[in-house]
Design a protein around this motif. Structure first.
Motif, PDB file in Angstrom:
ATOM      1  N   PHE A 162     -32.026 -16.400 -21.353  1.00  0.00           N
ATOM      2  CA  PHE A 162     -33.040 -16.362 -22.397  1.00  0.00           C
ATOM      3  C   PHE A 162     -34.104 -17.384 -22.029  1.00  0.00           C
ATOM      4  N   VAL A 163     -35.376 -17.013 -22.265  1.00  0.00           N
ATOM      5  CA  VAL A 163     -36.488 -17.887 -21.910  1.00  0.00           C
ATOM      6  C   VAL A 163     -37.478 -17.924 -23.068  1.00  0.00           C
ATOM      7  N   LEU A 164     -37.965 -19.121 -23.378  1.00  0.00           N
ATOM      8  CA  LEU A 164     -39.037 -19.282 -24.352  1.00  0.00           C
ATOM      9  C   LEU A 164     -40.338 -19.107 -23.594  1.00  0.00           C
ATOM     10  N   LEU A 165     -41.175 -18.156 -24.057  1.00  0.00           N
ATOM     11  CA  LEU A 165     -42.396 -17.800 -23.351  1.00  0.00           C
ATOM     12  C   LEU A 165     -43.614 -17.945 -24.247  1.00  0.00           C
ATOM     13  N   SER A 166     -44.714 -18.316 -23.649  1.00  0.00           N
ATOM     14  CA  SER A 166     -46.016 -18.280 -24.311  1.00  0.00           C
ATOM     15  C   SER A 166     -46.728 -17.027 -23.793  1.00  0.00           C
ATOM     16  N   ILE A 167     -47.186 -16.174 -24.722  1.00  0.00           N
ATOM     17  CA  ILE A 167     -47.859 -14.932 -24.329  1.00  0.00           C
ATOM     18  C   ILE A 167     -49.313 -15.244 -24.005  1.00  0.00           C
ATOM     19  N   LEU A 168     -49.727 -14.948 -22.779  1.00  0.00           N
ATOM     20  CA  LEU A 168     -51.097 -15.191 -22.350  1.00  0.00           C
ATOM     21  C   LEU A 168     -51.960 -13.934 -22.407  1.00  0.00           C
ATOM     22  N   ASP A 169     -51.364 -12.772 -22.102  1.00  0.00           N
ATOM     23  CA  ASP A 169     -52.124 -11.525 -22.107  1.00  0.00           C
ATOM     24  C   ASP A 169     -51.169 -10.362 -22.383  1.00  0.00           C
ATOM     25  N   TYR A 170     -51.655  -9.378 -23.156  1.00  0.00           N
ATOM     26  CA  TYR A 170     -50.872  -8.186 -23.450  1.00  0.00           C
ATOM     27  C   TYR A 170     -51.815  -7.026 -23.760  1.00  0.00           C
ATOM     28  N   HIS A 171     -51.257  -5.832 -23.770  1.00  0.00           N
ATOM     29  CA  HIS A 171     -51.987  -4.662 -24.240  1.00  0.00           C
ATOM     30  C   HIS A 171     -51.052  -3.856 -25.138  1.00  0.00           C
ATOM     31  N   GLU A 172     -51.627  -3.023 -26.010  1.00  0.00           N
ATOM     32  CA  GLU A 172     -50.834  -2.239 -26.945  1.00  0.00           C
ATOM     33  C   GLU A 172     -50.766  -0.781 -26.510  1.00  0.00           C
ATOM     34  N   GLU A 173     -49.574  -0.213 -26.642  1.00  0.00           N
ATOM     35  CA  GLU A 173     -49.321   1.202 -26.340  1.00  0.00           C
ATOM     36  C   GLU A 173     -48.320   1.729 -27.338  1.00  0.00           C
ATOM     37  N   ASN A 174     -48.681   2.772 -28.054  1.00  0.00           N
ATOM     38  CA  ASN A 174     -47.737   3.454 -28.954  1.00  0.00           C
ATOM     39  C   ASN A 174     -46.984   2.512 -29.876  1.00  0.00           C
ATOM     40  N   GLY A 175     -47.679   1.599 -30.510  1.00  0.00           N
ATOM     41  CA  GLY A 175     -47.037   0.678 -31.450  1.00  0.00           C
ATOM     42  C   GLY A 175     -46.193  -0.405 -30.794  1.00  0.00           C
ATOM     43  N   LYS A 176     -46.454  -0.701 -29.537  1.00  0.00           N
ATOM     44  CA  LYS A 176     -45.722  -1.744 -28.814  1.00  0.00           C
ATOM     45  C   LYS A 176     -46.701  -2.664 -28.122  1.00  0.00           C
ATOM     46  N   LYS A 177     -46.349  -3.940 -28.060  1.00  0.00           N
ATOM     47  CA  LYS A 177     -47.105  -4.895 -27.251  1.00  0.00           C
ATOM     48  C   LYS A 177     -46.431  -4.953 -25.888  1.00  0.00           C
ATOM     49  N   ILE A 178     -47.161  -4.582 -24.869  1.00  0.00           N
ATOM     50  CA  ILE A 178     -46.658  -4.690 -23.501  1.00  0.00           C
ATOM     51  C   ILE A 178     -47.203  -6.008 -22.964  1.00  0.00           C
ATOM     52  N   ILE A 179     -46.307  -6.945 -22.705  1.00  0.00           N
ATOM     53  CA  ILE A 179     -46.702  -8.286 -22.272  1.00  0.00           C
ATOM     54  C   ILE A 179     -47.006  -8.251 -20.778  1.00  0.00           C
TER      55      ILE A 179
END
Length: 81
Positions: free
Chosen positions: A14-31
């Motif tokens: 398990f890793v604690l992550l900071s999200i820097l960039d993502y895009h949305e597809e079909n109700g999901k955030k793709i990191i």
């Protein structure tokens, strides 16, 4: 850093992550881009998951892709008088 790089640095953890960039597809955030903060032991992962700050997530590196499901209509609790 790309998710695949995080998986190589922290295998099966398990890793604690900071999200820097993502895009949305079909109700999901793709990191797409993350900054790993630290690894988390399995026994504390649930506790960390619930106290994570906005913009951060706890995720396990056994997953091939880093995806967050978006809830459009979260349940609201209202107090009845």
């Amino acid at each position: 850093m790309k998710w695949q790089e995080v998986r190589e640095l922290f295998p099966n953890q398990f890793v604690l992550l900071s999200i820097l960039d993502y895009h949305e597809e079909n109700g999901k955030k793709i990191i797409d881009e993350v900054a790993p903060i630290r690894s988390i032991s399995s026994e504390y992962a649930n506790k960390e998951f619930f106290k994570v700050k906005p913009g951060n997530i706890v995720y396990h590196t056994s997953n091939e892709r880093c995806i967050v499901h978006i809830r459009k209509d979260p349940l609201l609790r209202a107090r009845r008088i």
